[in-house]
Scaffold this active site. Structure first.
Site, PDB file in Angstrom:
ATOM      1  N   PRO A 372      18.416  10.812  -7.613  1.00  0.00           N
ATOM      2  CA  PRO A 372      17.100  10.792  -8.284  1.00  0.00           C
ATOM      3  C   PRO A 372      16.986  11.914  -9.305  1.00  0.00           C
ATOM      4  CG  PRO A 372      16.868  10.603  -5.884  1.00  0.00           C
ATOM      5  CD  PRO A 372      18.294  10.952  -6.153  1.00  0.00           C
ATOM      6  N   SER A 695      34.711  11.320   4.902  1.00  0.00           N
ATOM      7  CA  SER A 695      35.359  12.338   4.068  1.00  0.00           C
ATOM      8  C   SER A 695      35.383  13.705   4.733  1.00  0.00           C
ATOM      9  CB  SER A 695      34.655  12.445   2.715  1.00  0.00           C
ATOM     10  OG  SER A 695      33.315  12.866   2.881  1.00  0.00           O
ATOM     11  N   LYS A 738      30.792  16.096  -5.496  1.00  0.00           N
ATOM     12  CA  LYS A 738      31.228  17.120  -4.552  1.00  0.00           C
ATOM     13  C   LYS A 738      31.710  18.374  -5.274  1.00  0.00           C
ATOM     14  CE  LYS A 738      32.456  13.739  -1.009  1.00  0.00           C
ATOM     15  NZ  LYS A 738      33.526  13.103  -0.222  1.00  0.00           N
TER      16      LYS A 738
END
Length: 820
Positions: A372, A695, A738
């Site tokens: 967002p 992950s 990341k």
């Protein structure tokens, strides 16, 4: 109590009488009025007046009609002494009383002996003073009387509720005061104005005011009569027209002229012929028009058919808005509205370039995926402006009914087309830019699956013949430029993903946020808050501190809110000092006084390397995050406990990591049965936040290995990747997000799977130059880089080194080496 035998002419000047208050009614002398009385005090006053005061009572009006028990100050000072002519008790406990007004009177509210009192009998009394009225005949009064008499005759003609006998009786009065008091009760005037008339003691002046009100009443009644007559005539005209139209239809049918040019059906057919529709579609609509012609307008079927025809004729069949395919203009517009976002901008410019070379090009279907606040919806609006097309936005969040997309079937009551068709009707063109917002937040229930209904809409091979259930006609959607937005792809069905071209918007760097705030957000907020550049001086260091300490997001929505807060506080300072030219300076040091204490900590990594603590990288819908994993060892019997509100995938990753370490116990110098002597607790902090994803395998394995070998994990290193039972490192998704989180958390080194090395091309150079990216393929490579070997003692940094702690878990030969 003495009796009273006087009339209105020969009465005492001062007399004590029972008093009754009136609501929205003013009693006049020489008038007769029936009133319904229900208050106990008023009923008691009437009964006392009949029994002890020769039926005489003083009537005065309340100032506030809503007050149930008025006090002295709530009543007007002037009223009317009246006589009770008749009283009738009703079954509900109320009474109907006929009063005759005798003369005006005044009572003194605060004077001695004139107060408004409640005696022991619980009804009000008042000592009233009669007011003498001179009512002599004068030339002016005589002329005024004749004018009023003429107006009364006209009033009697337009007002059917006024009896002719009453008009004759009032016209026979020859004194101004008497005539004014007789006419006033028949006028529909607000009670306060009537009270003003009652308090006028000059007869000629009073009659002149009444004459003015009488003329106004005549005008109002005349206008009402004209309006009623006009409405009645219109109704008769409509009925007559309907009857004549039906006759014309019957005559036309007998003469074989069913297509009457004046008929409504003929107008619809003319509109149909002007539409750029296929002949098959026109034949279908012609049948509906024929059905409408044969259906009575009063039936419900007529309305259904007419609404259906109106919907079809209101749609922009083949109406294409001319677009501007200037690449230079489009690039300028996109750069003006957005900073960065190079990939979506490049895709739009490619489409416009191809459109300028070919005549027919089906609109692409782009899916902007990102956290967002990164500008997904706003870039869709900018695309419409750059291409000079209409912009249509549909919010799909929470939509669970298939009919919202495909429309309702016409057999249902209140059926309507779907949102796609409704939007095309509003924009009046068949080639808008249509933004389908929050496509990942649709849900399915017993009413259908709206995501499946979108398959036809977003399939370039099918949407040229989209079938809406309500229209039941194929409609061409291929000219529409569809843009969908989503926070994640995980909740979007794979068949729907296959129809769209995915463009990821991972988020912004700190330097990018600084430029966005300076060039886009701050000017917007200054304008919204009535400020200009001279009123607010916000340094770059202050903006950077806002980004680091007051926001924690991939987008810029929170950053804009903080800038709005600074603008509000600056506006308050300017208004308080009443100096619109004042300049408010916000520096890095004064930022706390505007936004309060910092909300977040910049640089989330651990301050020092710790045993059993490793740093992972996680992807969320808000962007990338640092994920801390802690492992603790306790004497026990081999129990493995996993906490932190982890999902099934992460719990399985933790079990796989443990199985890998057990299978490699010889490699690590651990006893084969080491797991039977300790309990292992794996915890991921922020337990209230659910965590899941494929992950975190190497992060969990590194933390467990560190705890078993008592070797700390580097605090400036983060890692991401899934682990197999044989120690292979599998690729992951969301690498850019990341790495942004690692950069934001002041991480120096990041371990990524070997197969993700190709994804580094999508990462900005500003991130790569500040991070050391190490691709790894096996768990051994992960441990070689992750474990901190900076201590002076022997630590596990390869096959030939040993861990000195947890001696009870080591093999005997390694334990001896550790003691040596």
């Amino acid at each position: 109590m003495p009796t009273f035998g006087f009339d209105g002419k020969n009465s005492p000047d001062h007399i004590e009488l029972p008093m009754m208050s009136l609501r929205e009614v003013v009693m006049f002398p020489r008038s007769i009025a029936p009133l319904f009385v229900g208050r106990e005090a008023s009923i008691k006053a009437i009964e006392t007046a009949i029994a002890d005061y020769d039926k005489h009572i003083f009537l005065v009006t309340q100032m506030n009609p809503e007050k149930e028990r008025p006090e002295a100050d709530d009543l007007f000072q002037y009223g009317t002494v009246s006589k009770i002519l008749q009283m009738l008790r009703l079954p509900d406990g109320t009474i109907k009383v006929l009063f005759e007004g005798l003369y005006r009177a005044k009572w003194e509210k605060g004077a001695k002996g004139f107060g408004y009192e409640l005696g022991e009998d619980e009804y009000p009394r008042a000592t009233v003073t009669r007011l003498d009225e001179g009512d002599e005949e004068t030339p002016e009064g005589a002329a005024l009387i004749r004018s009023v008499q003429e107006a009364l005759e006209e009033f009697g003609k337009v007002n059917k509720k006024l009896a002719p006998e009453a008009v004759l009786a009032m016209s026979s009065l020859k004194k101004p005061g008497q005539l004014a008091d007789s006419v006033m009760p028949h006028l529909k005037v607000e009670f306060r104005r009537k009270q003003e008339i009652l308090e006028m003691f000059d007869p000629v002046e009073r009659l002149e005011k009444v004459y003015e009100l009488l003329l106004g009443e005549i005008e109002i009644v005349s206008v009402e009569k004209r309006i009623k007559g006009r409405v009645k005539d219109q109704m008769e005209k409509n009925q007559r027209e309907y009857y004549l139209n039906e006759q014309m239809k019957a005559i036309s049918k007998e003469m074989g002229r069913e297509d009457d040019p004046a008929s409504e059906a003929h107008e619809l057919e003319e509109q149909l012929e002007a539409k750029e529709m296929s002949e098959e579609h026109k034949d279908r609509v012609r049948k509906e028009i024929k059905k409408m012609r044969q259906t009575p307008p009063s039936s419900a079927e007529y309305t259904v058919v007419r609404n259906y025809i109106d919907w079809i004729l209101d749609l922009p069949w083949g109406v294409i808005k001319p677009t501007d395919t200037s690449i230079e203009k489009a690039r300028k517009v996109l750069d003006e509205d957005h900073y960065g976002l190079e990939k979506p901008k490049e895709r739009i410019l490619e489409y416009m370039a191809v459109e300028s070379l070919v005549d027919k090009l089906r609109g692409p279907i782009l899916c902007l995926v990102g956290p967002p606040g990164v500008g997904k919806t706003s870039i869709a609006r900018s695309i419409a402006r750059a291409m000079d097309r209409e912009f249509v936005r549909l919010s799909l969040g929470g939509v669970r009914d298939e009919a919202e997309i495909r429309g309702h079937r016409r057999t249902y009551v209140g059926a309507m087309p779907g949102k796609i068709v409704q939007s095309l009707k509003r924009c009046e063109f068949n080639n808008p830019v249509m933004c389908l917002d929050e496509v990942d937040k649709m849900s399915a229930d017993f009413r259908g699956d709206p995501s499946s209904a979108l398959l036809e809409v977003l399939d370039p091979e099918q949407n040229y013949a989209f079938a809406d259930h309500y229209l039941d006609l194929d409609y061409d959607l291929s000219k529409i430029f569809f843009i969908t937005t989503a926070n994640s792809l995980q909740s979007i069905p794979l068949p729907l993903q296959d129809r769209m071209e995915i463009i990821r918007l991972p988020g912004y760097l700190e330097t990018e946020k600084l430029k966005i705030a300076r060039n886009f957000l701050l000017p917007k907020q200054l304008e919204m808050h009535g400020l200009n550049d001279a009123n607010l001086n916000l340094s770059d260091n202050a903006i950077m501190d806002i980004v680091r300490y007051y926001t924690k997001e991939a987008g810029v929505r929170s950053l804009e809110r903080e800038l709005a807060a600074i603008c509000r506080k600056s506006a308050m300072k300017i208004v308080e000092q009443d100096d619109r030219e004042k300049a408010v300076t916000v520096s890095k040091q004064s930022l706390n006084s505007f936004l309060g204490v910092p909300q977040y900590r910049y640089g989330e990594r651990e301050e020092q390397a710790l045993v059993g603590v490793s740093t992972g990288l996680a992807w969320t819908q808000m962007g990338g995050e640092l994920l801390m994993v802690e492992v603790a060892l306790m004497p026990g019997k081999g129990k493995v406990q996993i906490t932190g509100k982890l999902g099934d995938v992460m719990q399985e990753s933790a079990r796989a990591a443990m199985s890998y370490i057990r299978s490699r116990s010889d490699h690590f110098g651990l006893r084969p049965d080491f797991h039977q002597e300790v309990d292992i607790h794996v915890h991921v902090p922020e337990g209230a936040t659910p965590k899941d994803g494929p992950s975190a395998g190497i992060t969990l394995a590194s933390a467990i290995t560190s705890a078993l070998l008592n070797v700390p994990v580097r605090n400036d290193l983060a890692m991401t990747g899934e682990i197999t039972l044989r120690g292979r490192v599998l690729p992951i998704g969301g690498l850019r997000e990341k790495l942004l989180a690692a950069h934001r958390g002041l991480i120096k080194t990041v371990l990524i799977p070997q197969d993700n090395k190709k994804d580094l091309k999508e990462v900005p150079n500003a991130i790569l130059k500040d991070l050391e990216i190490i691709p790894v393929g096996t768990m051994d490579q992960v441990l070689e880089h992750a474990l901190d070997c900076s201590g002076g003692e022997k630590l596990f940094c390869g096959r030939n080194n040993v861990a000195p702690v947890a001696n009870g878990l080591l093999k005997d030969e390694y334990r001896k080496q550790a003691h040596q």
